[in-house]
Design an enzyme around this catalytic site. Structure first.
Site, PDB file in Angstrom:
ATOM      1  N   GLU A   1      33.076  34.703  29.133  1.00 51.80           N
ATOM      2  CA  GLU A   1      33.377  33.359  29.616  1.00 51.80           C
ATOM      3  C   GLU A   1      32.308  32.369  29.142  1.00 51.80           C
ATOM      4  O   GLU A   1      31.123  32.620  29.326  1.00 51.80           O
ATOM      5  CB  GLU A   1      33.451  33.351  31.147  1.00 51.80           C
ATOM      6  CG  GLU A   1      34.563  34.201  31.715  1.00 51.80           C
ATOM      7  CD  GLU A   1      34.588  34.211  33.242  1.00 51.80           C
ATOM      8  OE1 GLU A   1      33.771  33.490  33.857  1.00 51.80           O
ATOM      9  OE2 GLU A   1      35.421  34.925  33.820  1.00 51.80           O
TER      10      GLU A   1
ATOM     11  N   ARG B   1      36.765  40.236  38.384  1.00 55.38           N
ATOM     12  CA  ARG B   1      35.806  40.086  37.294  1.00 55.38           C
ATOM     13  C   ARG B   1      36.442  40.571  36.002  1.00 55.38           C
ATOM     14  O   ARG B   1      37.117  41.600  35.970  1.00 55.38           O
ATOM     15  CB  ARG B   1      34.523  40.874  37.574  1.00 55.38           C
ATOM     16  CG  ARG B   1      33.617  40.227  38.627  1.00 55.38           C
ATOM     17  CD  ARG B   1      33.019  38.920  38.117  1.00 55.38           C
ATOM     18  NE  ARG B   1      32.082  38.321  39.044  1.00 55.38           N
ATOM     19  CZ  ARG B   1      32.401  37.425  39.973  1.00 55.38           C
ATOM     20  NH1 ARG B   1      33.677  37.063  40.113  1.00 55.38           N
ATOM     21  NH2 ARG B   1      31.473  36.891  40.740  1.00 55.38           N
TER      22      ARG B   1
ATOM     23  N   HIS C   1      38.135  30.360  35.660  1.00 51.00           N
ATOM     24  CA  HIS C   1      37.264  30.855  36.732  1.00 51.00           C
ATOM     25  C   HIS C   1      37.024  29.757  37.778  1.00 51.00           C
ATOM     26  O   HIS C   1      35.882  29.439  38.137  1.00 51.00           O
ATOM     27  CB  HIS C   1      35.931  31.348  36.165  1.00 51.00           C
ATOM     28  CG  HIS C   1      35.288  32.404  37.035  1.00 51.00           C
ATOM     29  ND1 HIS C   1      34.480  33.402  36.540  1.00 51.00           N
ATOM     30  CD2 HIS C   1      35.340  32.618  38.373  1.00 51.00           C
ATOM     31  CE1 HIS C   1      34.047  34.177  37.527  1.00 51.00           C
ATOM     32  NE2 HIS C   1      34.554  33.714  38.651  1.00 51.00           N
TER      33      HIS C   1
END
Length: 321
Positions: free
Chosen positions: A259, A230, A278
């Site tokens: 993000e 993360r 991601h």
């Protein structure tokens, strides 16, 4: 028949969607935008929510859903769900444990190799018809280097075994010692001795900005930092400072603190930085497995049937990771 209402906050894999569509005791509701979400909440008694990574399920949302029994995430991390509030309300929080371990481990090693061997720049050089610049190439191998793994869970273990097969010396630090053939070391010792550091922790109040200015000051100047966990585990401002000043040699990640990143994010302009969007878990195999596992367990809980072991989280378990 008393049909249960399942609210989808995002799309899910086709096979998982078919499982829901074929369930005669389920009504599928979708709330992919604010308008449709508001409509579903106002007009239906929601029994379960299924989300992926974007759908945020906070306490204020739960307050609007008095019949809510299950919150499910098609994935592993639970930072988009207020697990503490759900636990207090008696709502079961479901995820897909270990479903992405193989693919994230592969992605981690791929990023490490790309960064260590400087492969992105090497490939770009040829694509730009600069074959003659091969004399300027600078890269190194991972064999013989020390990899420090922070967080020896399912993914950390798989990364460790792959790295060992590549000839790396593996050490680790975690919240507890694990039964693994790798050396447990203190956090500061890992930072000072590792040639590469890979993060495999959940994002909690204890791990947020764990890698800060103090941590960067302890790392080797040739150290590479890899993050497929993360983004919030790293203080991104201090990360930029460390990279720009060459306090560490490089950074590769599949996650960021924000993000998507803001346009022209200075971090992305650095030559010693590699970022993917991601997508480490978005292989067809893993994405389908995460979604079908989550749907299967959600249906089992709503039907008062046995669900898969360890698929239901609570606040205590989250804090202990």
């Amino acid at each position: 028949m008393n049909r249960k209402n399942i609210l989808l906050l995002e799309t899910i894999a086709e096979d998982a969607m078919s499982m829901l569509e074929n369930a005669s005791d389920i009504n599928i509701l979708t709330g992919f935008d604010e308008t449709s979400l508001k409509h579903q909440i106002e007009n239906n008694a929601i029994d379960a929510i299924i989300t992926r990574g974007k759908g945020q399920v906070r306490n204020s949302f739960m307050e609007q859903l008095p019949n809510l029994k299950v919150i499910s995430r098609c994935g592993v991390g639970l930072d988009n769900i207020d697990v503490s509030s759900a636990t207090k309300r008696g709502i079961k929080v479901v995820n897909a444990p270990n479903s992405n371990a193989d693919t994230i481990a592969e992605h981690t090693i791929a990023l490490l190799l790309m960064l260590q061997r400087n492969l992105y720049n090497a490939v770009t050089m040829v694509k730009e018809n600069r074959w003659g610049d091969r004399g300027t190439y600078v890269g190194d191998e991972t064999h013989g280097k020390t990899l420090g793994i922070i967080g020896m869970g399912n993914i950390g273990k798989k990364v460790a075994h792959i790295a060992k097969a590549l000839g790396m010396n593996v050490i680790y630090w975690s919240s507890k010692k694990e039964d693994v053939p790798f050396s447990f070391v203190e956090f500061q010792h890992l930072l000072t001795t590792s040639d590469a550091i890979s993060l495999h922790l959940p994002l909690t109040s204890k791990t947020e900005k764990l890698i800060d200015s103090a941590a960067f000051s302890l790392m080797k100047t040739n150290a590479l930092l890899i993050n497929t966990a993360r983004g919030g585990i790293i203080d991104q401002k201090e990360l930029f400072t460390a990279l720009q000043s060459n306090s560490i040699a490089g950074f590769a990640a599949d996650v960021l603190a924000e993000e998507p990143p803001v346009e022209n994010d200075p971090l992305l302009q650095l030559k010693n930085v590699l970022i993917t969007a991601h997508l480490g878990s978005l292989t067809k195999t893993t994405y389908t497995k995460m979604c079908t596992m989550t749907v299967k367990n959600t249906l089992a809980i709503l039907r008062n049937e046995a669900s898969m072991e360890n698929c239901v989280f609570n606040k205590k378990e989250l804090d202990n990771n």
